[in-house]
Scaffold this active site. Structure first.
Site, PDB file in Angstrom:
ATOM      1  N   SER A 242      17.443  21.408 -15.051  1.00  0.00           N
ATOM      2  CA  SER A 242      16.339  22.296 -15.427  1.00  0.00           C
ATOM      3  C   SER A 242      16.796  23.473 -15.761  1.00  0.00           C
ATOM      4  O   SER A 242      18.001  23.921 -15.420  1.00  0.00           O
ATOM      5  CB  SER A 242      15.461  22.559 -14.061  1.00  0.00           C
TER       6      SER A 242
ATOM      7  N   LYS B  51      18.421  20.971  -9.724  1.00  0.00           N
ATOM      8  CA  LYS B  51      17.546  19.811 -10.214  1.00  0.00           C
ATOM      9  C   LYS B  51      18.164  18.605 -11.070  1.00  0.00           C
ATOM     10  O   LYS B  51      19.091  19.153 -11.750  1.00  0.00           O
ATOM     11  CB  LYS B  51      16.107  20.276 -10.832  1.00  0.00           C
TER      12      LYS B  51
ATOM     13  N   HIS C 125       0.629  -1.110   0.023  1.00  0.00           N
ATOM     14  CA  HIS C 125      -0.166  -0.057  -0.022  1.00  0.00           C
ATOM     15  C   HIS C 125       0.871   1.251  -0.094  1.00  0.00           C
ATOM     16  O   HIS C 125       0.393   2.249   0.559  1.00  0.00           O
ATOM     17  CB  HIS C 125      -1.028  -0.011   1.236  1.00  0.00           C
TER      18      HIS C 125
ATOM     19  N   GLU D  74      10.462   8.837 -16.604  1.00  0.00           N
ATOM     20  CA  GLU D  74       9.069   9.305 -16.724  1.00  0.00           C
ATOM     21  C   GLU D  74       8.653   9.303 -17.964  1.00  0.00           C
ATOM     22  O   GLU D  74       7.458   8.644 -18.394  1.00  0.00           O
ATOM     23  CB  GLU D  74       9.354  10.909 -16.657  1.00  0.00           C
TER      24      GLU D  74
END
Ligand code: ARG
Length: 480
Positions: free
Chosen positions: A299, A305, A178, A312
């Site tokens: 970034s 970043k 979970h 992704e």
């Protein structure tokens, strides 16, 4: 302006604007006029089925050699056809072949060029054959190669996952259910879960390859042919195990593409789950792994970043692959036997899914090979979530002979106490635990450390480092 002359935007095909040259030379006997421009555009598959050129030429060569052997065409015509087909293969590979939208598809482009190169003998190649069994053969051959490519790449991905599993066999981390911290596991054990998933993926690909490896060639349009052809010979030449048994099925079946897409959709889903974990693990809340420069981006505005774009995109591209399966299922579901032109719509989803899968597996392999497990962060994360609560309950069962349900209850009360105190189970004083169960002794602390918890999970398939190392060795035997 009538439909025939209405100008439409140039198609995205390889040759730009279609070349209309009047009635089609392949069936011009009955057709005085050529197709409307929109007809030509909707009908043409050359923009994408040119990818089948090698399979188309291999199929034609096998068919031609069989026609010669069966004395259906002469030696001389056969030799001219084979020579012409080889020349065409060279032209296509050199980039000098001119693909024509007016010639609709790869089959007619090759045949038309053959006629230019060798003259009338070219017209004999299509004896005892139809584009229906031809395209079914070509796409089967192409899919078979795609299956083999993907399967080999999945093996490479398993190899890098196994390297990680071996290197991190002792690295403890929280295991989740979970997405709640559940019990400690090892990072190596977690990697091995994906090795198993990919093993089943390879099995599904091998299964569908076995079923797809039958030859449609010789089914002709749908009914077979009156010529004395040898389907066993063409099947053998093309590496098929046998000819397909039923000519109607042979031209109407696209199960092989559906099975590849179905197996591929599950591959995409597995890659997507791994990608999702990597995205989570790279985030500030976890910091479980670090990806290399080669598989991340920065970034343009936030200098701190490091974005896991490859992960992704793998997660995102799963949508395309699953969509390809849905798309072909829907194309096929209402089609009466045998061939219908709708089936020309099999190729784009098939090609796109195969390309996408190949790229995703390759990117994932590079990403995993470079990935560094952050042992300190992984260990630190095991301090939260009372991961050894089950071990405490198991101790009550094993040492005190308590029924598990009761042990669960007692442990729950002890966890509640630790929660209220804001400490870990191993930080609770013995006397306070004894308030819930008098039989608890000092020995309880031996099961409350994550290392001990992990080391005690020695059941087959369990997370103990010892078992993980054995599982790595066994997986190398099974998969590599
Ligand atoms: N381009 C067609 C396809 O991809 C080839 C088969 C066409 N057959 C026919 N009878 N029109 O399906």
């Amino acid at each position: 302006m009538n439909a025939k002359t209405q100008k439409l935007p140039a198609p995205g095909g390889p040759t730009g604007a279609p070349e209309s040259d009047g009635a089609n030379s392949m069936w011009g006997g009955r057709f005085a006029a050529g197709p409307a421009e929109a007809m030509e555009q909707i009908n043409a598959s050359i923009g994408f089925d040119r990818r089948l050129y090698a399979q188309d030429i291999a199929g034609s060569k096998a068919h031609c050699a069989m026609l010669v052997h069966q004395r259906i065409i002469s030696q001389e015509d056969g030799a001219a056809i084979l020579g012409g087909l080889d020349a065409i293969l060279k032209e296509i590979e050199a980039g000098s072949f001119v693909f024509k939208t007016s010639l609709e598809d790869i089959h007619m482009n090759v045949e038309a060029r053959l006629a230019e190169l060798i003259g009338d003998a070219a017209g004999r190649l299509h004896t005892a054959r139809s584009r229906n069994d031809q395209v079914a053969t070509d796409v089967r051959l192409w899919t078979r190669d795609a299956v083999d490519r993907l399967e080999a790449s999945l093996r490479d991905l398993q190899a890098v996952l196994l390297d990680q599993a071996e290197a991190e066999a002792d690295t403890v981390m929280p295991g989740y259910t979970h997405l709640q911290a559940a019990q400690p596991v090892t990072f190596g054990h977690h990697m091995l879960a994906y090795v198993e998933m990919l093993g089943r993926d390879r099995g599904r690909l091998q299964d569908c390859r076995r079923r797809m490896n039958e030859s449609p060639l010789g089914a002709a349009a749908l009914a077979g042919t009156s010529f004395d052809i040898d389907r066993d010979a063409t099947a053998a030449t093309l590496g098929f195990d046998r000819p397909m048994a039923n000519s109607i099925d042979a031209v109407s079946d696209r199960d092989y593409a559906l099975e590849f897409l179905a197996a591929g959709a599950i591959v995409a889903l597995h890659l997507s789950r791994l990608a999702e974990e990597i995205v989570l693990w790279c985030s500030a809340g976890f910091r479980f792994v670090t990806l290399s420069d080669a598989f991340t981006t920065g970034s343009s505005i936030m200098p701190q970043k490091r974005n896991p774009d490859a992960a992704e995109l793998i997660r995102g591209k799963a949508g395309r692959v699953i969509g390809a399966l849905a798309s072909l299922l829907i194309v096929m579901k209402g089609l009466p036997l045998s061939y219908g032109k709708d089936m020309q719509e099999d190729k784009e989803p098939l090609f796109d899914a195969a390309d996408t899968l190949q790229l995703c597996v390759t990117a994932m392999t590079g990403m995993i090979a470079d990935m560094k497990a952050n042992r300190t962060a992984l260990k630190a994360a095991t301090a939260h979530g009372f991961l050894t609560a089950t071990d405490l309950a198991d101790w009550l069962v094993r040492v005190l002979g308590m029924p598990f349900r009761q042990a669960h209850h007692v442990t729950g009360s002890i966890v509640k106490l630790a929660e209220d105190r804001g400490c870990g189970l191993e930080q609770l004083p013995l006397s306070e635990m004894q308030a819930f169960e008098a039989g608890i002794t000092e020995d309880i602390f031996s099961v409350l450390s994550v290392e001990n918890a992990v080391a005690s999970r020695l059941s087959s398939g369990g997370t103990a480092p010892e078992r993980v190392r054995e599982a790595v060795a066994a997986a190398k035997e099974r998969f590599l």
